[in-house]
Design a protein around this motif. Sequence first.
Motif, short mmCIF file in Angstrom:
data_model
loop_
_atom_site.label_atom_id
_atom_site.label_comp_id
_atom_site.label_asym_id
_atom_site.label_seq_id
_atom_site.Cartn_x
_atom_site.Cartn_y
_atom_site.Cartn_z
N LYS B 153 -17.31 -29.07 -109.78
CA LYS B 153 -17.74 -27.77 -110.61
C LYS B 153 -19.28 -27.50 -111.29
CE LYS B 153 -16.51 -25.52 -115.07
NZ LYS B 153 -14.89 -25.17 -116.47
N ASP B 226 -12.52 -30.11 -112.14
CA ASP B 226 -12.06 -29.00 -113.44
C ASP B 226 -10.54 -29.92 -113.94
OD1 ASP B 226 -13.38 -27.35 -115.26
OD2 ASP B 226 -12.38 -25.80 -113.91
N SER B 227 -10.38 -30.74 -113.40
CA SER B 227 -8.62 -31.11 -113.23
C SER B 227 -8.37 -32.52 -112.10
CB SER B 227 -7.59 -29.98 -113.54
OG SER B 227 -7.63 -30.02 -112.02
N ARG B 228 -6.92 -32.86 -112.66
CA ARG B 228 -6.90 -34.17 -111.89
C ARG B 228 -6.69 -33.62 -111.08
NH1 ARG B 228 -3.86 -38.27 -116.01
NH2 ARG B 228 -2.52 -37.00 -116.19
N GLU D 229 1.15 -34.07 -111.85
CA GLU D 229 0.02 -34.41 -113.04
C GLU D 229 1.54 -34.91 -114.41
OE1 GLU D 229 -1.92 -33.61 -115.69
OE2 GLU D 229 -3.32 -33.80 -114.02
N LEU D 232 1.35 -38.60 -113.10
CA LEU D 232 0.47 -39.46 -113.64
C LEU D 232 0.13 -39.48 -115.09
CD1 LEU D 232 -2.37 -37.25 -112.09
CD2 LEU D 232 -1.68 -39.21 -111.39
#
Lengths: 324, 324, 324, 324
Positions: B153, B226-228, D229, D232
Amino acid sequence: MSYKPSFGDIAHLGHVEIFTPRLQESVAFFKDVLGLHESGRTENSVYMRAWADYALHTLQLTGSATSGVGHVAFRVKSAERLADMVGYLNENGIEGHWREAEFGHGPAFRFRSPDGHALELYYETDRFAPKGHQVPGFRNLPQRYSPHGIAPKRLDHVNLLANDVKACRLFFRDLLGMRVTEQIVFDEGEEMGAWLAATMKSYDIAFTRDHGKARGRFHHLTYAMDSREDVLRAADILTENGTFIETGPHKHTIGQTFFLYFYEPGGNRFEVGAGGYLIFDPDWQPVVWSKEERSKGQAWGLQTVSTFHTYGTPPIEDPGKKEG
Amino acid sequence: MSYKPSFGDIAHLGHVEIFTPRLQESVAFFKDVLGLHESGRTENSVYMRAWADYALHTLQLTGSATSGVGHVAFRVKSAERLADMVGYLNENGIEGHWREAEFGHGPAFRFRSPDGHALELYYETDRFAPKGHQVPGFRNLPQRYSPHGIAPKRLDHVNLLANDVKACRLFFRDLLGMRVTEQIVFDEGEEMGAWLAATMKSYDIAFTRDHGKARGRFHHLTYAMDSREDVLRAADILTENGTFIETGPHKHTIGQTFFLYFYEPGGNRFEVGAGGYLIFDPDWQPVVWSKEERSKGQAWGLQTVSTFHTYGTPPIEDPGKKEG
Amino acid sequence: MSYKPSFGDIAHLGHVEIFTPRLQESVAFFKDVLGLHESGRTENSVYMRAWADYALHTLQLTGSATSGVGHVAFRVKSAERLADMVGYLNENGIEGHWREAEFGHGPAFRFRSPDGHALELYYETDRFAPKGHQVPGFRNLPQRYSPHGIAPKRLDHVNLLANDVKACRLFFRDLLGMRVTEQIVFDEGEEMGAWLAATMKSYDIAFTRDHGKARGRFHHLTYAMDSREDVLRAADILTENGTFIETGPHKHTIGQTFFLYFYEPGGNRFEVGAGGYLIFDPDWQPVVWSKEERSKGQAWGLQTVSTFHTYGTPPIEDPGKKEG
Amino acid sequence: MSYKPSFGDIAHLGHVEIFTPRLQESVAFFKDVLGLHESGRTENSVYMRAWADYALHTLQLTGSATSGVGHVAFRVKSAERLADMVGYLNENGIEGHWREAEFGHGPAFRFRSPDGHALELYYETDRFAPKGHQVPGFRNLPQRYSPHGIAPKRLDHVNLLANDVKACRLFFRDLLGMRVTEQIVFDEGEEMGAWLAATMKSYDIAFTRDHGKARGRFHHLTYAMDSREDVLRAADILTENGTFIETGPHKHTIGQTFFLYFYEPGGNRFEVGAGGYLIFDPDWQPVVWSKEERSKGQAWGLQTVSTFHTYGTPPIEDPGKKEG
């Protein structure tokens, strides 16, 4: 030499007081379903925070005859700057009064927005001090993560209804030094919404046009999750709990945040959200959206539900009793 | 009345120049695998940015005899403040020189960190102006999201190796107004790492102790996802591309960010990351980690790979040729 | 000794032929936006697959005067079982004919559903053989993951409109051995929807009541993503591409899958989805939903958009030309 | 006419009995940290399940002098097939005995793997019947999702250590009808690992070479999460609880599953995982990995920790007491 408020003088949104006609049920909901943590109680209020909020509380729930917002408090970045800001408000004819230190923070200057919302500025704050099983494994976090309920990470922003969005926008920009990040302005120049930030987030407070005739009403308060997956999980938890989901999960065009709106037992609208953009450019210019653009719905095309425009607290039929 | 730098005077990390002995391969990697966008070229440099970077470029790749960092540039929040900051550097005996406007930004003051890294401060910047298929559907974003490669990003932070971490920390804190957010200090008081922020992010620049004898070396440059989930997807893309993954994905104890490290074709270490915490408290105190604490590995117990402590660019055997 | 079809005799949904009046635009969309891979072409068809589909193709796009479904093909688990199944269909008066081997698979028996949809059973299949940059790093995957467009993982299911849902349900259950997993049955016993599985997935084919008078129409074809985050990312890609999103992302009550519906350039509805449950219990009983339950909307309360009930392909005004 | 076991005759892995020398602590861990639900107790065992397991239990914790596996039970797809399978085992000289109905299921035939692990086949099963706050909002799920602890969705697979991996592989393939999905075979032909499936999942049971001299030992038991997720998030929960994480989160090359390994208080290794591939091709051929390929580490390059190869339960020094 004269002081003028500038961006960054307000450090962040500190806490918000919410009125509820069902205090006990609201407290149970925020603890068991939303997964906030109780910090303490006074005669008619219960104080709560999310697990990664550094302050002793970010939410004050107060028993009341009706729903709505009690007051919205911002932490200023230093004691000197707090004095400067209050002086500037006084110079500009804004009436208010100092309140003594109370639960969670030191002396606060209370005044009203152009729409009548009670606002506070304060600097001294109590910090959450973890004990026992709350002590985190990571000292850069205020509390151990507890997988209980939705478990949002921190307070994010407040959205207030206003009869005069423009007056509120200019008040927060010119008297409080906040940055206008996005706006909705209809073709005739009518301001329908304004988003402002005290930080590099895309907004910390928003004003939305109240379609009713009441003043000083509340739209929603938002807690932030770490990820969109967490917001989807929140939708499952709310659904299984029987909580009314008003709209979402979906992505806002404005702020690009991923949202989920629901009503707590006292009737107030809350949101859990994630994502969005950070503003790095010190010269950021407000992004202004037209009526036509807003008619396209949310980011992926979801039409905004009608209640989102009409429902606020307290309900208009019930003007409620506001704190003096 | 004298100026002193304070937090917020530097707006953000602007761009970083990276040396590569394989310019063509590096450019191909950053475009096709990482998914950055080319903004332009000069004689020996290619300028790139991530899709949500507002500036014309955040990465300058420069052909060189060796790998390493060319310079690190910070954007100051206003022209006035830039003059103030340069004046303050001069008052404090820091030598430097003004450079004329060049690709992407206006005049910049160039000087050196205590370890010899070339640094720049500038205010005037060129912004990315999207054309054709780059025009975003959302006017609050600088460019249309293009699902090409990893597609981070935005630029996030830079990590520099230093022989004297303490000197660098004090330089950035006292002369540049940055906030020290976290530190590693061994029992004998030896500073092994320092993380500093110009923004509310947990860090924008970090210094890590160089175990070799060279000065002014580079550890890594990081782009934010933006995210894992995006970081996990990046691991798949790098693996399928045959790119060497040094360590991760895993979570840092420091900063609580989710990380993934890899080497670009020129030999420089890059990272894509996500998450971490924002700092709202204006009185944040640095979190100091001991040798014992660091011996526990990363957040979920992964032991830091040895190369992470020993590998920097340029390689020590090859002191390289730094730009004058 | 008589054969009767049982669960597992059909191995899986093999491929679906979709008619499009804009073949070139549809192909471009499926390659560039959805991120499918072209496997080959015949005179009037283009064959495609997702990166983790083992078969040579899962989608056949055929130029036609109108939109809609060409045929739906299922792979049977062995050559012997294919013979058994065709024998059983014949015994039960189902007319059909054998077609010679064609692109992607061996001889297929073609027949019609009670609503007139063309169906095929086949066993012999061509497998995708990766070459060059398609060769995966992991030999347990058919192709290297390519981060191009939405990049779904594999074909998931097809949804067909039917005038007589019950007849289709019984046909697939009793003559083809599929498991009925969920149903919508209104209070008067009227069947509005049926979901059936050849595998342990919650469905591989679904029938939805056609509110129009045409027969044999198509509702949607679905490709599966690995995660809900991938579906959210797909929404961004479609939005930035200007593709019409009909509804979603949201979670289905039925199947508990996370969905996103959009129209490809030829006018056909497609879905990308993720999640849902697997059925381990060999004695699974169909879950039957009432009209009242369905009136609650999707899993988190989203009301189903009206077009979802009314729009099918080909459009009713345009009965189209079906292949003989 | 003779019966021969075929793929699908075993419906799924039913439940696994785990020995623990610290029954009370283990139960507390599985309830409070892993977030399983207790189904009932007998004299020396506590029975548990994940929220989306349809059976009354999938884990039996039994107090014992040592750690390790008690027995591994598979549900057969029908009563007739159970009789067939037991007959086939008898015909092939496999000794065993019928056990009367007990907690959670009907009569079971108990026998031993070539390595001595106790195995069971059964058909009749008790189903979980939700009561009160457990009743789900969605009737296609067995229980309301409860966000307590890690909260895995369902039992996934078991991994057993074996002195003779090949013997175990052939036993499960030829006598129980399971599909061999992946293998590790070293250059000399030595089988180091075998993954087998009763379902379309990439594995339901695995055998890994035991580097010690004991027989019938246990490697790990895995519960499945819905997303990476969630895995995690599980890592955060385990870390904050002080649970030892052995390795992960990372992606397996074999099965392409996302993994996280930890030790429960009784010393047994457990895993929570997500993702991986489903097998649709009825003609799937085992993917065989060489020593060289395995030396590359896990999917993104993480080297497998040495304990993963050496640690099993019961510890070798403590041969333990196995149930007769």
